[in-house]
Write an enzyme that holds these catalytic residues in place. Structure first.
Site, PDB file in Angstrom:
ATOM      1  N   ASP A 242       1.166  -1.440   0.048  1.00  0.00           N
ATOM      2  CA  ASP A 242       0.096   0.148  -0.156  1.00  0.00           C
ATOM      3  C   ASP A 242       0.747   0.964  -0.045  1.00  0.00           C
ATOM      4  O   ASP A 242       2.143   1.032   0.015  1.00  0.00           O
ATOM      5  CB  ASP A 242      -0.746   0.057   1.024  1.00  0.00           C
ATOM      6  CG  ASP A 242      -1.767   1.204   1.999  1.00  0.00           C
ATOM      7  OD1 ASP A 242      -2.001   1.817   0.115  1.00  0.00           O
ATOM      8  OD2 ASP A 242      -1.653   2.005   2.472  1.00  0.00           O
TER       9      ASP A 242
ATOM     10  N   LYS B 164     -11.809   5.965  -2.442  1.00  0.00           N
ATOM     11  CA  LYS B 164     -12.130   7.705  -2.272  1.00  0.00           C
ATOM     12  C   LYS B 164     -13.533   7.829  -2.086  1.00  0.00           C
ATOM     13  O   LYS B 164     -14.106   8.453  -1.356  1.00  0.00           O
ATOM     14  CB  LYS B 164     -10.642   8.802  -2.711  1.00  0.00           C
ATOM     15  CG  LYS B 164      -9.857   8.483  -1.981  1.00  0.00           C
ATOM     16  CD  LYS B 164      -9.535   8.267  -0.811  1.00  0.00           C
ATOM     17  CE  LYS B 164      -8.216   8.003  -0.216  1.00  0.00           C
ATOM     18  NZ  LYS B 164      -8.176   6.563   0.187  1.00  0.00           N
TER      19      LYS B 164
END
Length: 271
Positions: free
Chosen positions: A12, A54
């Site tokens: 990540d 998001k």
């Protein structure tokens, strides 16, 4: 040194390799809600669903009981898709403008990446950030010396992002990995660990550098043992829900875990 049975480590970004404490996205979620609707959310509320794309993250924040209740009270209706679109529209330019300020590598991450590479292991990566934001972050991180072999952004694939396995598997394809069992997914958030499991990989969760501990680098460096243990336990309670194969404090501790995974692979184990 012999080549490793591990073919790729897929990292990540925020809270894992760069941006200690994962502050770039959280602070900007707070700002985007404020800018879009003059609506207040706390940093803790902004952190709760971290690791999702998001737009999905904003949707998940809106579904938190505390947020949903305040939204209903302020606007007289539940949050709807057009509201999420408006908050996302406020989020994007803020994130693009500020993400480079949070591109500094987490301590020892660059050395660990180079050590992994020296064993012939590929460095993959994926993020909950959309491509427009990733393009800025990739360039900023490269200036610090971090250049993974491949990057997938959350909106790159029509199939979607975490916790589904698609971004991790796109790394597998592009890096030419021949066996998902020879991959390790490293992440500081629940959806990223679930992504690794769903892709059939070994999973490593990070307790202190990421979203769940929520410590700044300065707080981490100056914290006493009691403070660190409390942060560790807080993060562990969340990440353990995804049952990662390993939990460590930061990427600095990763080489020892990779050595264990190598032994397990050589013994014929699978994730």
């Amino acid at each position: 040194m012999m080549n490793s049975p591990i073919q790729a480590v897929i990292f990540d970004w925020a809270g894992t390799i760069v941006d200690f404490g994962s502050f770039a996205p959280t602070s900007i979620f707070v700002e985007a809600f404020k800018q879009g609707f003059d609506f207040e959310i706390s940093l803790a509320e902004a952190r709760e669903p971290m690791g999702l794309g998001k737009w999905q993250h904003i949707e998940a924040v809106g579904k938190l009981p505390t947020v949903a209740q305040r939204w209903q009270k302020q606007f007289g209706r539940p949050m709807q898709a057009s509201d999420i679109d408006a908050i996302y529209a406020a989020f994007m330019p803020l994130q693009i403008a500020k993400v480079a300020d949070h591109a500094a590598p987490i301590p020892h991450s660059l050395e660990v990446v180079e050590q992994i590479r020296s064993r012939g292991i590929k460095i993959g990566s994926c993020s909950g950030y959309p491509r427009q934001v990733m393009d800025v972050l990739i360039a900023a991180a490269a200036d610090y010396g971090y250049r993974p072999d491949y990057v997938v952004a959350t909106d790159d694939l029509a199939q979607g992002g975490r916790p589904a396995p698609f971004m991790a598997l796109k790394n597998v394809i592009e890096l030419g990995v021949t066996d998902v069992r020879a991959c390790v997914k490293v992440d500081d958030a629940l959806p990223g660990i679930e992504e690794g499991h769903n892709a059939g990989m070994w999973t490593v969760g990070l307790l202190l550098s990421g979203n769940e501990a929520g410590l700044t680098l300065e707080e981490y460096q100056h914290a006493d043992d009691q403070t660190l243990q409390a942060a560790r336990e807080r993060a562990q309670a969340k990440l353990q829900q995804a049952k990662p194969h390993y939990l460590i404090d930061t990427v600095a501790d990763l080489p020892a875990v990779l050595a264990q995974i190598e032994q397990r692979l050589l013994a014929g184990e699978r994730p």
